[in-house]
Design an enzyme around this catalytic site. Structure first.
Site, short mmCIF file in Angstrom:
data_model
loop_
_atom_site.label_atom_id
_atom_site.label_comp_id
_atom_site.label_asym_id
_atom_site.label_seq_id
_atom_site.Cartn_x
_atom_site.Cartn_y
_atom_site.Cartn_z
N SER A 1 -44.44 94.25 34.19
CA SER A 1 -44.57 93.40 34.90
C SER A 1 -43.91 92.06 34.80
CB SER A 1 -46.72 92.81 34.62
OG SER A 1 -46.56 91.77 35.72
N LYS B 1 -51.11 99.27 33.15
CA LYS B 1 -50.58 98.89 33.68
C LYS B 1 -50.64 98.46 35.42
CE LYS B 1 -47.40 96.28 36.01
NZ LYS B 1 -47.41 96.60 37.68
N HIS C 1 -54.03 95.88 34.98
CA HIS C 1 -53.44 94.56 35.37
C HIS C 1 -53.15 94.62 37.00
CE1 HIS C 1 -49.48 92.28 36.63
NE2 HIS C 1 -50.54 91.83 35.00
N ASN C 2 -52.84 95.85 37.62
CA ASN C 2 -52.93 95.28 39.45
C ASN C 2 -53.78 95.55 40.20
OD1 ASN C 2 -49.48 95.48 37.96
ND2 ASN C 2 -48.77 96.82 39.98
N GLU D 1 -55.23 91.69 39.53
CA GLU D 1 -53.93 90.71 40.23
C GLU D 1 -54.52 90.93 41.98
OE1 GLU D 1 -50.06 92.19 39.86
OE2 GLU D 1 -49.37 92.03 42.27
N1 NAP Z 1 -40.29 95.11 42.57
C1 NAP Z 1 -41.04 94.64 41.17
O1 NAP Z 1 -41.60 93.31 41.53
C2 NAP Z 1 -41.25 95.96 40.84
C3 NAP Z 1 -42.42 95.52 39.57
C4 NAP Z 1 -42.61 96.46 38.40
C5 NAP Z 1 -42.02 97.07 38.30
N2 NAP Z 1 -41.22 97.57 39.72
C6 NAP Z 1 -41.13 99.52 39.59
O2 NAP Z 1 -39.92 99.37 39.18
C7 NAP Z 1 -39.11 100.31 39.84
C8 NAP Z 1 -37.41 99.78 40.46
O3 NAP Z 1 -38.04 99.02 40.93
P1 NAP Z 1 -37.60 98.14 42.44
O4 NAP Z 1 -38.25 97.80 43.09
O5 NAP Z 1 -36.00 97.64 41.41
O6 NAP Z 1 -36.38 99.24 42.78
P2 NAP Z 1 -36.71 100.27 43.86
O7 NAP Z 1 -36.76 100.18 45.33
O8 NAP Z 1 -38.62 100.66 44.21
O9 NAP Z 1 -35.92 101.88 43.01
C9 NAP Z 1 -34.58 102.01 43.87
C10 NAP Z 1 -33.27 102.96 42.72
O10 NAP Z 1 -34.36 103.81 42.60
C11 NAP Z 1 -33.37 104.88 42.04
N3 NAP Z 1 -33.31 106.08 43.25
C12 NAP Z 1 -34.29 106.39 43.96
N4 NAP Z 1 -34.28 107.49 44.37
C13 NAP Z 1 -33.66 107.97 43.77
C14 NAP Z 1 -33.10 109.51 43.07
N5 NAP Z 1 -33.86 110.56 43.45
N6 NAP Z 1 -32.17 109.75 41.56
C15 NAP Z 1 -31.68 108.58 41.06
N7 NAP Z 1 -31.86 107.34 41.34
C16 NAP Z 1 -32.86 107.49 42.27
C17 NAP Z 1 -31.75 103.83 43.43
O11 NAP Z 1 -31.24 104.30 43.33
P3 NAP Z 1 -29.77 103.78 44.66
O12 NAP Z 1 -29.08 102.96 44.56
O13 NAP Z 1 -28.76 105.18 44.22
O14 NAP Z 1 -30.26 104.93 45.82
C18 NAP Z 1 -32.49 102.48 43.11
O15 NAP Z 1 -31.25 102.69 41.61
C19 NAP Z 1 -40.32 100.96 40.61
O16 NAP Z 1 -40.76 102.02 39.95
C20 NAP Z 1 -41.33 99.99 41.15
O17 NAP Z 1 -42.28 100.47 41.14
C21 NAP Z 1 -41.08 96.95 40.61
#
Ligand code: NAP
Length: 481
Positions: free
Chosen positions: A133, A187, A190-191, A194
């Site tokens: 988080s 987690k 936690h959300n 939130e």
């Molecule tokens: N954003 C936040 O504040 C936050 C906070 C906590 C947790 N999270 C979690 O952290 C994770 C990442 O979040 P994010 O916002 O950084 O990214 P995201 O938009 O959820 O995911 C994009 C990433 O996933 C890859 N991807 C998607 N489909 C794929 C596949 N089939 N095979 C391999 N790679 C694939 C993409 O690769 P390409 O570049 O090749 O498309 C890119 O690197 C998620 O699970 C999200 O729920 C996010």
């Protein structure tokens, strides 16, 4: 940036917002980080912009990526939760060896994590579902990390995660949570908390606007002031900043040009679904999820504008008193929301045999995460004093806080109702509190009705066993087996 074989201590695959910032965080802490992303462009973009942050190893294929890691290998997956995670795990598992560790840092559903952990354990691999988080900023500068999975994998992984986590009073906001899906479960809750916290803040804001006719700037000043007291928290702090923001295009408060339909990505809904399965009344979280859904029903809302409001009361005239009432109502409702979240964690722990320690969670949520707040210290102390607390609201500190707040809390809920201002989370939290402290509830009537139409039986207050009344035959009563 250099490349040589098998020297990276950690690998990160999935270099979007979260993954790239966590990779940089590891690098800034002196770790050599192997980088991988499905499309190489993201890897190169990260290296071009931040390659100087530390020692990175650029890789293009999973085979290269895995070969760049020292053993036991540690790979953090930060890809889109769901099928993408399964696809990446499958590819990695095929290239990794017994004893290696795969960490899923995405927002996975905990039941998926339980399934994945079992499948990988059967293949000799360690799988760690880690809730992370703090959003983008936390990922870079210190998130709150909730890793589950096998305890032995934490021996090798823990020091790395603890070093990049937020630190509060010298304690890292990261600890081993428990087996398999426990990290992602925690987690998720936690959300959920939130969601409840944001809804309660939203209701306080709405009361200031609709009951006291204050403008966003005036309300921002109140939130700023509150942030130096017992409500001090990240969400209260950013609320003041948001309300101070002026729209560059119109010169109006930005909040007034944003469409009032809240979206959700699903973790709040997951929390409520899980709570329904576990039979835990997380009313604050549920109201928050439903309030977002209602706000998003724009067609229905547009059609309903102008429906009868009935006779409304006069607005409060003592602004200082009602402002303090709202502060007290917010604090008391927030205590209830956290109490319910901790109840859900206790229920999940019992259901899955995780043996979770609530005080540990309060400790690691004090920094790095979205719900970080001063009063988490009080929650930590409450569980340290009595790890078997039946409810957080029974801890002496919170019992006293609610006793102080109760009159204000009632005034806020009743005034809002008389003014026709919706306060679903304030109201349901107060009802929850009143229900919990009631000596008798109408559930006796419910039991009687159930027995009447379905012979479901009931218990008596003055005898052991189950009873059934022959309702149509002069109410005679018989023991039910
Ligand atoms: N954003 C936040 O504040 C936050 C906070 C906590 C947790 N999270 C979690 O952290 C994770 C990442 O979040 P994010 O916002 O950084 O990214 P995201 O938009 O959820 O995911 C994009 C990433 O996933 C890859 N991807 C998607 N489909 C794929 C596949 N089939 N095979 C391999 N790679 C694939 C993409 O690769 P390409 O570049 O090749 O498309 C890119 O690197 C998620 O699970 C999200 O729920 C996010």
């Amino acid at each position: 940036m250099t490349s040589s074989a098998a020297r990276a201590q950690i690998g990160v695959t999935g270099l979007a917002v979260m993954g790239s910032n966590i990779a940089r965080n590891f690098a800034k802490h002196g770790y050599t980080v192997a980088l991988h992303n499905r499309s190489v462009a993201k890897t190169d973009a990260l290296l071009a912009a931040h390659g100087d942050d530390g020692d990175f190893v650029r890789t293009e294929t999973i085979a290269e990526f895995v070969a760049a890691l020292e053993k036991p290998r540690r790979v953090l997956i930060m890809v889109k939760a769901g099928d993408a995670t399964d696809a990446v795990i499958e590819e990695l598992a095929g290239a990794m060896e017994t004893g290696d560790i795969i960490i899923d840092g995405g927002n996975a559903l905990y039941t998926d994590t339980i399934r994945r952990e079992a499948a990988l354990r059967a293949r000799g691999l360690n799988f760690v579902g880690a809730g992370i988080s703090g959003g983008e900023e936390g990922a870079l500068n210190g998130p709150s990390i909730m890793p589950g999975g096998p305890a032995e994998s934490y021996e090798s992984l823990g020091p790395l995660l603890e070093s990049i986590a937020a630190q509060v009073d010298g304690t890292p906001c990261c600890t081993h949570i428990g087996p398999d899906g426990s990290g992602h479960f925690v987690k998720m809750v936690h959300n959920g908390i939130e969601y409840a916290d944001m809804q309660l803040i939203g209701e306080a804001y709405h009361l200031f606007r609709a009951a006291l006719d204050l403008d966003p700037k005036q309300i921002a000043d109140i939130f700023t002031q509150w942030n130096s007291g017992e409500l001090e928290s990240y969400l209260v702090e950013i609320t003041a900043e948001v309300l101070n923001q002026v729209d560059a295009l119109t010169g109006k408060p930005l909040v007034d040009v944003i469409v009032d339909a809240a979206e959700q990505k699903g973790t709040g809904r997951w929390t409520v679904k899980s709570a329904l399965d576990l039979g835990v009344p997380v009313t604050g979280i549920a109201e928050a999820v439903f309030a977002r859904a209602l706000s998003g029903s724009r067609g229905q809302r547009a059609a309903a504008v102008g429906l009868a409001a009935g006779e409304l009361a006069a607005k409060p005239t003592d602004i200082a008193q009602f402002t303090e009432d709202i502060r007290q109502a917010l604090y008391a409702s927030k205590v209830v929301a956290y109490a319910q979240g901790f109840d859900q964690i206790a229920a999940g722990s019992a259901e899955y045999g995780w043996d979770l320690t609530p005080g540990d969670l309060a400790t690691i949520w004090r920094g790095g995460c979205i719900i970080r707040a001063r009063f988490l210290n009080r929650i930590k102390e409450a569980y340290e004093t009595d790890p078997t607390l039946p409810s957080l609201i029974l801890a002496p500190y919170f019992r006293d806080a609610i006793e102080t707040a109760i009159d204000s809390w009632r005034r806020v809920v009743s005034t809002a109702t008389l003014l026709g201002i919706p306060v679903p989370a304030f109201g349901s939290s107060l009802s929850y509190y009143d229900a919990l402290r009631a000596e008798r509830l109408p559930a006796a009537l419910t039991q009687a009705q159930r027995d009447f139409f379905g012979a479901h039986t009931y218990e008596r207050v003055d005898a052991e066993g189950k009873f059934h009344t022959l309702w149509s035959e002069d109410r005679s009563e018989v023991p039910a087996g």
